[in-house]
Design an enzyme around this catalytic site. Sequence first.
Site, PDB file in Angstrom:
ATOM      1  N   SER A 257      10.858   5.908   8.292  1.00 15.85           N
ATOM      2  CA  SER A 257      10.196   4.636   8.002  1.00 15.85           C
ATOM      3  C   SER A 257      10.849   3.426   8.672  1.00 15.85           C
ATOM      4  CB  SER A 257      10.081   4.417   6.486  1.00 15.85           C
ATOM      5  OG  SER A 257       9.306   5.455   5.894  1.00 15.85           O
TER       6      SER A 257
ATOM      7  N   LYS B 174       4.730  12.716  17.151  1.00 14.61           N
ATOM      8  CA  LYS B 174       4.294  13.881  16.374  1.00 14.61           C
ATOM      9  C   LYS B 174       2.951  14.381  16.946  1.00 14.61           C
ATOM     10  CE  LYS B 174       7.065  12.205  12.605  1.00 14.61           C
ATOM     11  NZ  LYS B 174       7.341  12.132  11.180  1.00 14.61           N
TER      12      LYS B 174
ATOM     13  N   GLU C 105      10.069  18.526   9.891  1.00 17.89           N
ATOM     14  CA  GLU C 105       8.727  19.134   9.846  1.00 17.89           C
ATOM     15  C   GLU C 105       8.742  20.533  10.458  1.00 17.89           C
ATOM     16  OE1 GLU C 105       6.833  15.769  11.684  1.00 17.89           O
ATOM     17  OE2 GLU C 105       7.269  14.617   9.883  1.00 17.89           O
TER      18      GLU C 105
ATOM     19  N   ASN D 232       8.707   9.173  18.297  1.00 16.27           N
ATOM     20  CA  ASN D 232       8.221  10.526  18.023  1.00 16.27           C
ATOM     21  C   ASN D 232       6.762  10.424  17.594  1.00 16.27           C
ATOM     22  OD1 ASN D 232       7.693  13.118  17.259  1.00 16.27           O
ATOM     23  ND2 ASN D 232       9.130  13.172  15.530  1.00 16.27           N
TER      24      ASN D 232
ATOM     25  N   GLY E 121       7.874   9.004   6.668  1.00  8.93           N
ATOM     26  CA  GLY E 121       6.445   8.792   6.451  1.00  8.93           C
ATOM     27  C   GLY E 121       6.098   8.343   5.038  1.00  8.93           C
TER      28      GLY E 121
ATOM     29  N   GLU F 293      17.765  11.986   9.592  1.00 12.48           N
ATOM     30  CA  GLU F 293      16.467  11.628   9.029  1.00 12.48           C
ATOM     31  C   GLU F 293      16.367  12.150   7.600  1.00 12.48           C
ATOM     32  OE1 GLU F 293      13.435  10.881  12.388  1.00 12.48           O
ATOM     33  OE2 GLU F 293      13.333  12.982  11.881  1.00 12.48           O
TER      34      GLU F 293
ATOM     35  N   HIS G 167      13.560  19.058  13.829  1.00 12.32           N
ATOM     36  CA  HIS G 167      12.924  18.037  12.992  1.00 12.32           C
ATOM     37  C   HIS G 167      12.590  18.654  11.635  1.00 12.32           C
ATOM     38  CE1 HIS G 167      10.086  15.111  11.473  1.00 12.32           C
ATOM     39  NE2 HIS G 167      10.599  14.269  12.350  1.00 12.32           N
TER      40      HIS G 167
HETATM   41  P1  13P Z   1       8.312   7.826  10.167  1.00 17.56           P
HETATM   42  O1  13P Z   1       8.934   6.766  11.049  1.00 17.56           O
HETATM   43  O2  13P Z   1       6.832   7.875  10.260  1.00 17.56           O
HETATM   44  O3  13P Z   1       8.849   7.749   8.774  1.00 17.56           O
HETATM   45  O4  13P Z   1       8.798   9.242  10.763  1.00 17.56           O
HETATM   46  C1  13P Z   1      10.131   9.425  11.015  1.00 17.56           C
HETATM   47  C2  13P Z   1      10.299  10.656  11.793  1.00 17.56           C
HETATM   48  O5  13P Z   1      10.090  11.750  11.290  1.00 17.56           O
HETATM   49  C3  13P Z   1      10.688  10.527  13.203  1.00 17.56           C
HETATM   50  O6  13P Z   1      11.025  11.766  13.740  1.00 17.56           O
END
Ligand code: 13P
Length: 253
Positions: free
Chosen positions: A215, A11, A99, A9, A175, A169, A97
């Site tokens: 992560s 993003k 976010e 992903n 992150g 997640e 997601h």
């Molecule tokens: P990270 O791997 O950067 O923690 O992000 C995870 C994520 O949100 C994948 O969709």
Amino acid sequence: MRKQIAAANWKMNGTLQQANELLDGIINEKISYSPHREVVFAVPFPYLILAKEKIKNINGYKVAAQNCYTKSSGAFTGEVSAAMLQSIEVDYVIIGHSERREIFAENSKMLAAKVDVCLANNLSPIFCCGEPLQIREAETQNEYVATQIQESLFHLTNDQLKNVVVAYEPIWAIGTGKTATAQQAQDMQAFIRNIFKEKYGDEVAKNISILYGGSVKATNAKEIFEMPDVDGGLVGGASLSVPEFISIIKSLK
Ligand code: 13P
């Protein structure tokens, strides 16, 4: 064996030049995939056709959008429809997601509609769920995640659910560098599989791929992916590095 998936992903990251370098770097590694393994590139909308073109005729690779809108067309400036994604032969769409839920206020009802529109257009949703830190600290994460799944997926039929991938997640692990332990991932993912078993039966539950996200890195992927109910990962930051992501792909069961 159910599908084991390493999904990148990206993003909102990367220029066109970086997208080219990342995709080429991974594809040129010429990893050979057994039929149960898959790598998914969830790239920003402007790079979907590019990604699709690059993986053409290569085994094991798929492309995902990171979002879509519930309506098929019309006056919705800035939105992208599932029908558009289908027309460029996208395979998956990330739905829900954290976010999107937190920053763009997407709720369960809207997400249920997005899941429906994906399935109606032959796109497989990668449905995300996961609890924030205060829910984990209150130890009510199971109820929280169960509600997210019930509200956005439980209207689906058995046949529809077979085309859905779930990604757990935990928000506190996204992150932050703070990964859930392999055991925490396993416990939640076994719980999620059991929710599906109770509603849809053993056969459907056994075959649904449940990814872990938060992560995931080259150094922890193997330990997490080895867990029996973890079928790979949805990877953010580490998917933006060619050697990191190659190592994560190679950690799949
Ligand atoms: P990270 O791997 O950067 O923690 O992000 C995870 C994520 O949100 C994948 O969709």
